[in-house]
Scaffold this motif. Structure first.
Motif, PDB file in Angstrom:
ATOM      1  N   ALA A  58       0.832  -1.204   0.000  1.00  0.00           N
ATOM      2  CA  ALA A  58       0.000   0.000   0.000  1.00  0.00           C
ATOM      3  C   ALA A  58       0.870   1.259   0.000  1.00  0.00           C
ATOM      4  CB  ALA A  58      -0.944   0.004   1.196  1.00  0.00           C
ATOM      5  N   VAL A  62       1.025   4.205  -2.962  1.00  0.00           N
ATOM      6  CA  VAL A  62       0.823   5.638  -2.693  1.00  0.00           C
ATOM      7  C   VAL A  62       2.001   6.442  -3.238  1.00  0.00           C
ATOM      8  CG1 VAL A  62       0.699   7.388  -0.866  1.00  0.00           C
ATOM      9  CG2 VAL A  62      -0.768   5.351  -0.759  1.00  0.00           C
ATOM     10  N   HIS A  65       1.907   6.451  -7.185  1.00  0.00           N
ATOM     11  CA  HIS A  65       0.797   7.149  -7.839  1.00  0.00           C
ATOM     12  C   HIS A  65       0.548   8.555  -7.308  1.00  0.00           C
ATOM     13  CE1 HIS A  65      -0.583   3.706 -10.216  1.00  0.00           C
ATOM     14  NE2 HIS A  65      -0.174   2.989  -9.186  1.00  0.00           N
ATOM     15  N   SER A  84      -5.504   3.378   1.063  1.00  0.00           N
ATOM     16  CA  SER A  84      -5.056   2.534  -0.039  1.00  0.00           C
ATOM     17  C   SER A  84      -5.042   1.069   0.388  1.00  0.00           C
ATOM     18  CB  SER A  84      -3.661   2.970  -0.501  1.00  0.00           C
ATOM     19  OG  SER A  84      -3.185   2.143  -1.526  1.00  0.00           O
ATOM     20  N   ILE A  89      -5.281   1.238  -4.462  1.00  0.00           N
ATOM     21  CA  ILE A  89      -4.917   2.540  -5.019  1.00  0.00           C
ATOM     22  C   ILE A  89      -5.947   2.979  -6.037  1.00  0.00           C
ATOM     23  CG2 ILE A  89      -3.374   1.739  -6.863  1.00  0.00           C
ATOM     24  CD1 ILE A  89      -2.748   4.751  -4.533  1.00  0.00           C
ATOM     25  N   GLY A  97     -10.956   3.192  -5.725  1.00  0.00           N
ATOM     26  CA  GLY A  97      -9.846   3.219  -4.787  1.00  0.00           C
ATOM     27  C   GLY A  97      -9.492   4.625  -4.345  1.00  0.00           C
ATOM     28  N   LEU A  98      -8.318   4.757  -3.784  1.00  0.00           N
ATOM     29  CA  LEU A  98      -7.858   6.055  -3.283  1.00  0.00           C
ATOM     30  C   LEU A  98      -7.821   7.107  -4.387  1.00  0.00           C
ATOM     31  CD1 LEU A  98      -6.767   7.799  -0.991  1.00  0.00           C
ATOM     32  CD2 LEU A  98      -4.490   6.868  -1.479  1.00  0.00           C
TER      33      LEU A  98
END
Length: 146
Positions: A58, A62, A65, A84, A89, A97-98
């Motif tokens: 995770a 992060v 991305h 995430s 993500i 996702g995030l």
């Protein structure tokens, strides 16, 4: 075919290795090299190992991305990693996702913690995870572990 040279090699040959859960011949939920999850489950050490790997995955997502997240303090960056971890993500175009939280992420990037927290709490995700969203929104807003 040559005979296996160890118990490990023999078990790999006889059981195979599947990296996603499946039901074995008698209906037991199984993973890996014949691990019977229904009856054996995981040890705490194994669960901790999986958790550490999932946190690393995770965190890497992060950073890959959302590179500006490295400039955030550890506590607020942890909110992004926690989210995430929970939902993946994701994808901006698909709104998953995030990365499916563009207003939240924009507020984080500019350091607008109140707006970031409000964006978190006004999402479908917040209704799904309940108090987790409340805690993480407070952590984002206040900049302290909650």
């Amino acid at each position: 075919m040559a005979a296996p040279a160890s118990l490990r090699a023999q078990l790999l040959r006889d059981e195979g290795c599947l990296l996603k859960p499946y039901r074995d011949q008698v209906g037991k939920l199984t993973i890996g090299v014949g691990r019977n999850l229904d009856d054996v489950g995981l040890s705490q050490t194994e669960a901790d190992f999986l958790l550490d790997n999932d946190i690393s995955r995770a965190s890497a997502a992060v950073v890959a991305h959302i590179p500006w997240a490295m400039a955030l303090d550890e506590i607020r960056r942890a909110v992004l990693i926690n989210m995430s971890f929970n939902m993946g993500i994701g994808n901006t175009a698909r709104g998953t996702g995030l990365l499916g939280f563009p207003k939240f992420l924009a507020a984080c990037e500019r350091g607008d913690w109140a707006t970031a927290a409000a964006e978190m709490l006004s999402s479908k995700w917040a209704t799904q995870v309940g108090v987790r969203a409340d805690r993480l929104a407070e952590q984002m807003r206040e900049g302290r572990w909650v």
